[in-house]
Design a protein around this motif. Structure first.
Motif, PDB file in Angstrom:
ATOM      1  N   THR A  26       7.432 -34.090 -30.906  1.00 41.11           N
ATOM      2  CA  THR A  26       8.159 -32.917 -31.302  1.00 41.11           C
ATOM      3  C   THR A  26       7.423 -31.755 -30.576  1.00 41.11           C
ATOM      4  O   THR A  26       8.046 -30.689 -29.837  1.00 41.11           O
ATOM      5  CB  THR A  26       8.229 -32.771 -32.765  1.00 41.11           C
ATOM      6  OG1 THR A  26       8.732 -33.674 -33.387  1.00 41.11           O
ATOM      7  CG2 THR A  26       9.084 -31.379 -33.312  1.00 41.11           C
ATOM      8  N   THR A  30       9.210 -29.236 -27.861  1.00 36.77           N
ATOM      9  CA  THR A  30       9.287 -27.723 -27.906  1.00 36.77           C
ATOM     10  C   THR A  30       8.378 -26.799 -26.946  1.00 36.77           C
ATOM     11  O   THR A  30       9.092 -25.876 -26.211  1.00 36.77           O
ATOM     12  CB  THR A  30       9.233 -27.426 -29.389  1.00 36.77           C
ATOM     13  OG1 THR A  30       7.472 -27.620 -29.586  1.00 36.77           O
ATOM     14  CG2 THR A  30       9.849 -27.885 -30.556  1.00 36.77           C
ATOM     15  N   VAL A  36      14.779 -28.817 -30.820  1.00 39.68           N
ATOM     16  CA  VAL A  36      14.550 -29.978 -31.531  1.00 39.68           C
ATOM     17  C   VAL A  36      15.115 -30.089 -32.743  1.00 39.68           C
ATOM     18  O   VAL A  36      14.663 -28.933 -33.541  1.00 39.68           O
ATOM     19  CB  VAL A  36      13.093 -30.492 -31.512  1.00 39.68           C
ATOM     20  CG1 VAL A  36      12.912 -31.948 -32.153  1.00 39.68           C
ATOM     21  CG2 VAL A  36      12.495 -30.389 -29.940  1.00 39.68           C
ATOM     22  N   VAL A  38      15.415 -32.527 -36.279  1.00 40.30           N
ATOM     23  CA  VAL A  38      14.790 -33.643 -36.720  1.00 40.30           C
ATOM     24  C   VAL A  38      15.791 -34.147 -38.012  1.00 40.30           C
ATOM     25  O   VAL A  38      16.053 -33.386 -38.821  1.00 40.30           O
ATOM     26  CB  VAL A  38      13.527 -33.471 -37.084  1.00 40.30           C
ATOM     27  CG1 VAL A  38      12.928 -34.661 -37.793  1.00 40.30           C
ATOM     28  CG2 VAL A  38      12.641 -32.924 -36.171  1.00 40.30           C
ATOM     29  N   SER A  57       8.833 -28.331 -35.374  1.00 43.28           N
ATOM     30  CA  SER A  57      10.273 -28.490 -34.655  1.00 43.28           C
ATOM     31  C   SER A  57      10.959 -26.856 -34.957  1.00 43.28           C
ATOM     32  O   SER A  57      11.599 -26.571 -33.942  1.00 43.28           O
ATOM     33  CB  SER A  57      11.271 -29.253 -35.028  1.00 43.28           C
ATOM     34  OG  SER A  57      11.742 -29.077 -36.338  1.00 43.28           O
TER      35      SER A  57
END
Ligand code: PMT
Length: 396
Positions: A26, A30, A36, A38, A57
């Motif tokens: 993650t 980023t 992102v 999740v 995220s």
């Protein structure tokens, strides 16, 4: 790292100890500029907390199919429509089985079924679970359904056993995600590439080498693979691990590189010589360590075979691409080299900026003239070079 800037990536976690690697993934995504989102299964939340994934995220983490905070109360549709790719890492044996059957009894499996974008799965499990015929059956089904399976790798496992089933490292998964966004410009083509330096022995412990790191050649190999080609990389001594999914042949001297290339070139559609090959080698390599004396010593050198020249001179030669590293008169020397070696394309770079560096700058010379590729990371230049090659390849 601009390949996935602005891309919307839905990262799913199912239950497995490799969930900790999803935190690093993650962060890498980023950092590369991706957006992102999740989604975690109930089992995943036992291994890593949604709080961690939210912090990394920068977005709320979704765990519930019946999430009333989603405006239309259909989190699986809302989330899957808003993304460019779904990546499940780790993908447990249970999750693979569920997807292979088309089951959807939680948010992650439901949105995988409802998605319209590519799905990448990074399996993670114990080696016996991986080798179990049921898992292998499920994988066959998933591949047949057009789902990409990333890895796994072999190595130490959390349970103490050693073998196949380790989830790929975050960096490797990132590379696979970047690859999935590349146009398949060389789909169906076979590309043979040389990379790195050569080493010409003087005696058993000394030799003539150069300062090529292999970065440019490995970037070209990765870009060709990402463009859909079957790649063979003939590599001089470097510290790099070869990109996944290609054939790597390790060599040391120019003669070994020549032999390795000649043994494989008949099958290649494209040959790209990125290696910094020694033009000369000691006439006689001593079979013992030379002793120090008092006076001068003379090292006699003899020419090495010209690999690129020999490939280009073959009947039915593949499309040949050379590199030229010059310290001055870049244009004149590179174009002269292209004509002397009779290759349709040469990529010229300034030696003082190219060797060992992470970035580079290329000038391409072909029958149409001169094309500048401005300073950029080597992988970005490699992708631009591959696109240029794809445009020049004869259309069938
Ligand atoms: O590895 P890095 O640190 O990332 O550095 C990348 C690089 C500078 C090595 C690379 O970008 C590069 O320029 N490679 C070619 C280096 C060079 O000096 O080539 P050359 O001018 O000696 O040879 C011209 C071409 O003929 C090259 O494609 C070379 O691979 C090929 N050649 C040369 C000699 C030989 N005996 N056989 C060959 O095939």
């Amino acid at each position: 790292m601009t390949d996935i800037r602005g891309k919307r990536i839905l990262l799913g976690l199912s239950g497995g100890i490799a969930a900790y690697k999803a935190a690093e993934l993650t962060r890498l995504l980023t950092l590369a500029g991706a957006e992102v989102r999740v989604v975690m299964t109930e089992a995943a939340c036992r291994f890593i907390t949604p709080v961690t994934m939210q912090a990394l995220s920068g977005n709320p983490v979704h765990t519930d199919l019946w999430d009333a905070s989603v405006p239309n109360n259909m989190a699986h549709i809302e989330l899957s429509r808003g993304c460019d790719v779904v990546v499940v890492a780790p993908a447990s044996a249970d999750f693979l089985a569920k997807l292979a059957l088309g089951l959807c009894d939680d948010l992650l499996s439901t949105l995988c079924l409802a998605r319209e974008c590519p799905l990448l799965l990074a399996p993670a499990m114990n080696l016996q679970m991986w080798g179990n015929p049921a898992t292998q059956r499920n994988l066959k089904q998933l591949r047949g359904d057009g789902i990409a399976i990333l890895g796994p790798a072999s190595g130490d496992q959390a349970c103490g056993e050693v073998g196949m089933g380790r989830m790929l490292e975050a960096e490797e998964i990132l590379e696979e995600i970047e690859a999935c966004f590349q146009p398949k410009l060389l789909g169906g083509k076979r590309v043979l590439i040389t990379a790195g330096p050569t080493f010409e022995p003087i005696d058993t412990v000394r030799g003539i080498a150069n300062i090529s790191s292999g970065k440019m050649g490995y970037a070209v190999a990765r870009a060709a693979r990402d463009a859909g080609a079957a790649v063979t990389l003939v590599s001089g001594p470097t510290a790099f691990v070869a990109p996944r999914g290609l054939e790597r042949i390790d060599v040391s001297s120019a003669q070994e590189m020549y032999d390795a290339v000649m043994a494989r070139v008949a099958k290649a559609d494209v040959f790209i010589g990125v290696a910094a090959v020694a033009d000369y080698r000691p006439k006689e390599a001593r079979g013992h360590k030379l002793k120090k004396g008092t006076g001068e010593i003379t090292l006699q050198l003899q020419p090495n075979p010209d690999i690129l020249g020999a490939v280009a001179a073959k009947r039915n030669a593949p499309f040949c691409v050379g590199f030229a590293a010059e310290t001055e008169n870049l244009d004149t020397y590179a174009e002269a080299k292209r004509r002397r070696k009779k290759v349709p394309l040469i990529a010229a770079n300034l030696a003082q900026h190219a060797f060992g560096a992470d970035d580079n700058q290329l000038v391409l010379f072909d029958d149409q003239g001169r094309h500048e590729l401005p300073r950029a990371p080597k992988i970005a230049l490699a992708r631009a070079l591959i696109a240029h090659i794809a445009r020049l390849l004869p259309k069938k």
